[in-house]
Design a protein around this motif. Structure first.
Motif, PDB file in Angstrom:
ATOM      1  N   ASP A 169      19.216  -1.512  -9.143  1.00 11.06           N
ATOM      2  CA  ASP A 169      19.789  -0.324  -8.500  1.00 11.06           C
ATOM      3  C   ASP A 169      19.977   0.818  -9.489  1.00 11.06           C
ATOM      4  N   GLU A 170      20.377   0.493 -10.712  1.00  9.17           N
ATOM      5  CA  GLU A 170      20.564   1.530 -11.732  1.00  9.17           C
ATOM      6  C   GLU A 170      19.222   2.193 -12.079  1.00  9.17           C
ATOM      7  N   ARG A 171      18.173   1.392 -12.147  1.00 12.39           N
ATOM      8  CA  ARG A 171      16.851   1.952 -12.443  1.00 12.39           C
ATOM      9  C   ARG A 171      16.418   2.878 -11.310  1.00 12.39           C
ATOM     10  N   TYR A 172      16.654   2.473 -10.089  1.00 14.17           N
ATOM     11  CA  TYR A 172      16.310   3.316  -8.938  1.00 14.17           C
ATOM     12  C   TYR A 172      17.067   4.643  -9.017  1.00 14.17           C
ATOM     13  N   ALA A 173      18.373   4.577  -9.312  1.00 12.95           N
ATOM     14  CA  ALA A 173      19.193   5.787  -9.369  1.00 12.95           C
ATOM     15  C   ALA A 173      18.709   6.733 -10.467  1.00 12.95           C
ATOM     16  N   ARG A 174      18.351   6.190 -11.617  1.00 16.78           N
ATOM     17  CA  ARG A 174      17.862   7.025 -12.719  1.00 16.78           C
ATOM     18  C   ARG A 174      16.579   7.748 -12.331  1.00 16.78           C
ATOM     19  N   LEU A 175      15.682   7.025 -11.667  1.00 11.84           N
ATOM     20  CA  LEU A 175      14.417   7.635 -11.298  1.00 11.84           C
ATOM     21  C   LEU A 175      14.585   8.654 -10.180  1.00 11.84           C
ATOM     22  N   ALA A 176      15.497   8.386  -9.251  1.00  3.50           N
ATOM     23  CA  ALA A 176      15.777   9.361  -8.188  1.00  3.50           C
ATOM     24  C   ALA A 176      16.368  10.636  -8.777  1.00  3.50           C
ATOM     25  N   ALA A 177      17.197  10.502  -9.814  1.00  4.42           N
ATOM     26  CA  ALA A 177      17.761  11.677 -10.474  1.00  4.42           C
ATOM     27  C   ALA A 177      16.678  12.441 -11.248  1.00  4.42           C
ATOM     28  N   ARG A 178      15.732  11.698 -11.795  1.00  2.89           N
ATOM     29  CA  ARG A 178      14.648  12.329 -12.562  1.00  2.89           C
ATOM     30  C   ARG A 178      13.714  13.101 -11.646  1.00  2.89           C
ATOM     31  N   TRP A 179      13.433  12.525 -10.449  1.00  4.37           N
ATOM     32  CA  TRP A 179      12.526  13.167  -9.493  1.00  4.37           C
ATOM     33  C   TRP A 179      13.258  13.328  -8.165  1.00  4.37           C
ATOM     34  N   PRO A 180      14.083  14.352  -8.025  1.00  2.00           N
ATOM     35  CA  PRO A 180      14.887  14.502  -6.801  1.00  2.00           C
ATOM     36  C   PRO A 180      14.076  14.890  -5.572  1.00  2.00           C
ATOM     37  N   GLU A 181      12.840  15.317  -5.760  1.00  2.00           N
ATOM     38  CA  GLU A 181      12.045  15.723  -4.600  1.00  2.00           C
ATOM     39  C   GLU A 181      10.790  14.872  -4.415  1.00  2.00           C
ATOM     40  N   GLU A 182       9.884  14.904  -5.377  1.00  2.00           N
ATOM     41  CA  GLU A 182       8.613  14.195  -5.201  1.00  2.00           C
ATOM     42  C   GLU A 182       8.157  13.593  -6.524  1.00  2.00           C
ATOM     43  N   PRO A 183       8.179  12.254  -6.632  1.00  2.00           N
ATOM     44  CA  PRO A 183       7.710  11.638  -7.874  1.00  2.00           C
ATOM     45  C   PRO A 183       6.191  11.670  -7.959  1.00  2.00           C
ATOM     46  N   PRO A 184       5.637  11.578  -9.157  1.00  2.00           N
ATOM     47  CA  PRO A 184       4.175  11.486  -9.271  1.00  2.00           C
ATOM     48  C   PRO A 184       3.687  10.135  -8.751  1.00  2.00           C
ATOM     49  N   VAL A 185       2.403  10.052  -8.517  1.00  2.00           N
ATOM     50  CA  VAL A 185       1.825   8.784  -8.073  1.00  2.00           C
ATOM     51  C   VAL A 185       1.721   7.853  -9.277  1.00  2.00           C
ATOM     52  N   PRO A 186       2.280   6.646  -9.208  1.00  2.00           N
ATOM     53  CA  PRO A 186       2.216   5.739 -10.372  1.00  2.00           C
ATOM     54  C   PRO A 186       0.781   5.320 -10.665  1.00  2.00           C
ATOM     55  N   ASP A 187       0.440   5.223 -11.935  1.00  2.00           N
ATOM     56  CA  ASP A 187      -0.908   4.773 -12.271  1.00  2.00           C
ATOM     57  C   ASP A 187      -1.042   3.261 -12.131  1.00  2.00           C
ATOM     58  N   PHE A 188       0.088   2.562 -11.979  1.00  2.00           N
ATOM     59  CA  PHE A 188       0.065   1.103 -11.843  1.00  2.00           C
ATOM     60  C   PHE A 188       0.150   0.656 -10.386  1.00  2.00           C
ATOM     61  N   TRP A 189      -0.019   1.574  -9.473  1.00  3.62           N
ATOM     62  CA  TRP A 189       0.166   1.277  -8.045  1.00  3.62           C
ATOM     63  C   TRP A 189      -1.014   1.817  -7.251  1.00  3.62           C
ATOM     64  N   GLY A 190      -1.443   1.088  -6.225  1.00  2.12           N
ATOM     65  CA  GLY A 190      -2.529   1.587  -5.391  1.00  2.12           C
ATOM     66  C   GLY A 190      -3.007   0.554  -4.389  1.00  2.12           C
ATOM     67  N   GLY A 191      -4.158   0.828  -3.806  1.00  2.15           N
ATOM     68  CA  GLY A 191      -4.649   0.010  -2.713  1.00  2.15           C
ATOM     69  C   GLY A 191      -5.791  -0.899  -3.090  1.00  2.15           C
ATOM     70  N   TYR A 192      -5.887  -1.984  -2.319  1.00  5.39           N
ATOM     71  CA  TYR A 192      -7.013  -2.906  -2.404  1.00  5.39           C
ATOM     72  C   TYR A 192      -7.687  -2.986  -1.039  1.00  5.39           C
ATOM     73  N   ARG A 193      -8.974  -3.220  -1.069  1.00  6.29           N
ATOM     74  CA  ARG A 193      -9.719  -3.463   0.167  1.00  6.29           C
ATOM     75  C   ARG A 193     -10.329  -4.860   0.111  1.00  6.29           C
ATOM     76  N   VAL A 194     -10.032  -5.660   1.122  1.00  2.00           N
ATOM     77  CA  VAL A 194     -10.649  -6.977   1.255  1.00  2.00           C
ATOM     78  C   VAL A 194     -11.906  -6.802   2.102  1.00  2.00           C
ATOM     79  N   VAL A 195     -13.052  -7.069   1.498  1.00  7.97           N
ATOM     80  CA  VAL A 195     -14.353  -6.902   2.157  1.00  7.97           C
ATOM     81  C   VAL A 195     -14.751  -8.259   2.731  1.00  7.97           C
ATOM     82  N   PRO A 196     -14.730  -8.422   4.050  1.00  8.07           N
ATOM     83  CA  PRO A 196     -14.902  -9.763   4.606  1.00  8.07           C
ATOM     84  C   PRO A 196     -16.309 -10.334   4.445  1.00  8.07           C
ATOM     85  N   ALA A 197     -16.345 -11.608   4.023  1.00  3.36           N
ATOM     86  CA  ALA A 197     -17.585 -12.379   4.036  1.00  3.36           C
ATOM     87  C   ALA A 197     -17.603 -13.295   5.245  1.00  3.36           C
ATOM     88  N   GLU A 198     -16.395 -13.659   5.709  1.00  5.17           N
ATOM     89  CA  GLU A 198     -16.285 -14.401   6.963  1.00  5.17           C
ATOM     90  C   GLU A 198     -14.931 -14.131   7.601  1.00  5.17           C
TER      91      GLU A 198
END
Length: 217
Positions: free
Chosen positions: A157-186
């Motif tokens: 919770d403390e980490r969340y609060a610190r980051l919310a205070a750092r970015w009160p409006e819009e945080p940048p997109v994390p470079d360690f976060w994103g999407g995966y696509r599962v391409v079906p073989a079956e």
């Protein structure tokens, strides 16, 4: 183990399954179209989380793990979900880029299973989805080092609060976060039936198309 500590009996959980027959002639020519039809029926049936799916991965050393995540998109190219790339599933997929998905639609006596290779989606796609999330979820993505050991809830919770205070409006997109696509073989479509004589129809990729096969229940 004494009588007072015995686990509850499973006998009362026995049930029968009965659904409309699933015949080869009922299926769409490709599994994505068939999934779209069944997904629409799951939504119409009022399932609380029809896009909830179990994602199973395996490390390079052969250690499997599974968890529930939410499907965030699908098309002819595959099924998309988002996560921290440094999470357990992210590490597994870096070592062994294959996964299995399971949609457990119990109340309508159906399930869909997907197996295939996994690729990261583009950075632009991930960023667009991140920007569409509520502010709190954006901060949460930064605050949680997913799958890492946390000393306490207060630490998180403390980490969340610190980051919310750092970015009160819009945080940048994390470079360690994103999407995966599962391409079906079956993909397998399971319809429950009486006496455990369930219908199981599988699409298997063959060349540029799909072969449909019936599996024994």
């Amino acid at each position: 183990m004494d009588a007072t500590s015995r686990p509850p009996s499973l006998a009362g959980l026995r049930r029968t399954y009965e659904g409309l027959p699933l015949m080869e002639t009922d299926l769409a020519s490709d599994p994505i179209s068939q999934f779209a039809a069944w997904f629409g029926e799951a939504v119409d049936a009022g399932l609380p989380e029809p896009n909830a799916m179990i994602v199973a991965t395996c490390s390079a050393g052969g250690r499997p793990t599974a968890r529930t995540v939410l499907l965030k998109g699908y098309d002819e190219n595959g099924f998309v979900f988002y996560t921290n790339y440094e999470s357990r599933k992210g590490r597994d997929l870096a070592e062994n880029p294959r996964a299995s998905l399971l949609f457990p639609w119990h109340s309508i006596r159906r399930q869909v299973r997907v197996e295939g290779s996994v690729v990261r989606i583009s950075r632009d796609e991930s960023a667009a989805y991140f920007r569409s999330r509520p502010y709190g979820s954006q901060i949460g993505a930064w605050a949680s080092r997913q799958s890492a050991v946390v000393g306490s809830r207060e630490e998180l919770d403390e980490r969340y609060a610190r980051l919310a205070a750092r970015w009160p409006e819009e945080p940048p997109v994390p470079d360690f976060w994103g999407g995966y696509r599962v391409v079906p073989a079956e993909m397998e479509f399971w319809q429950g039936q009486l006496d455990r004589m369930h219908d199981r129809l599988r699409y298997r990729r063959s060349g540029g198309g799909w072969v449909i096969e019936r599996l024994a229940p």
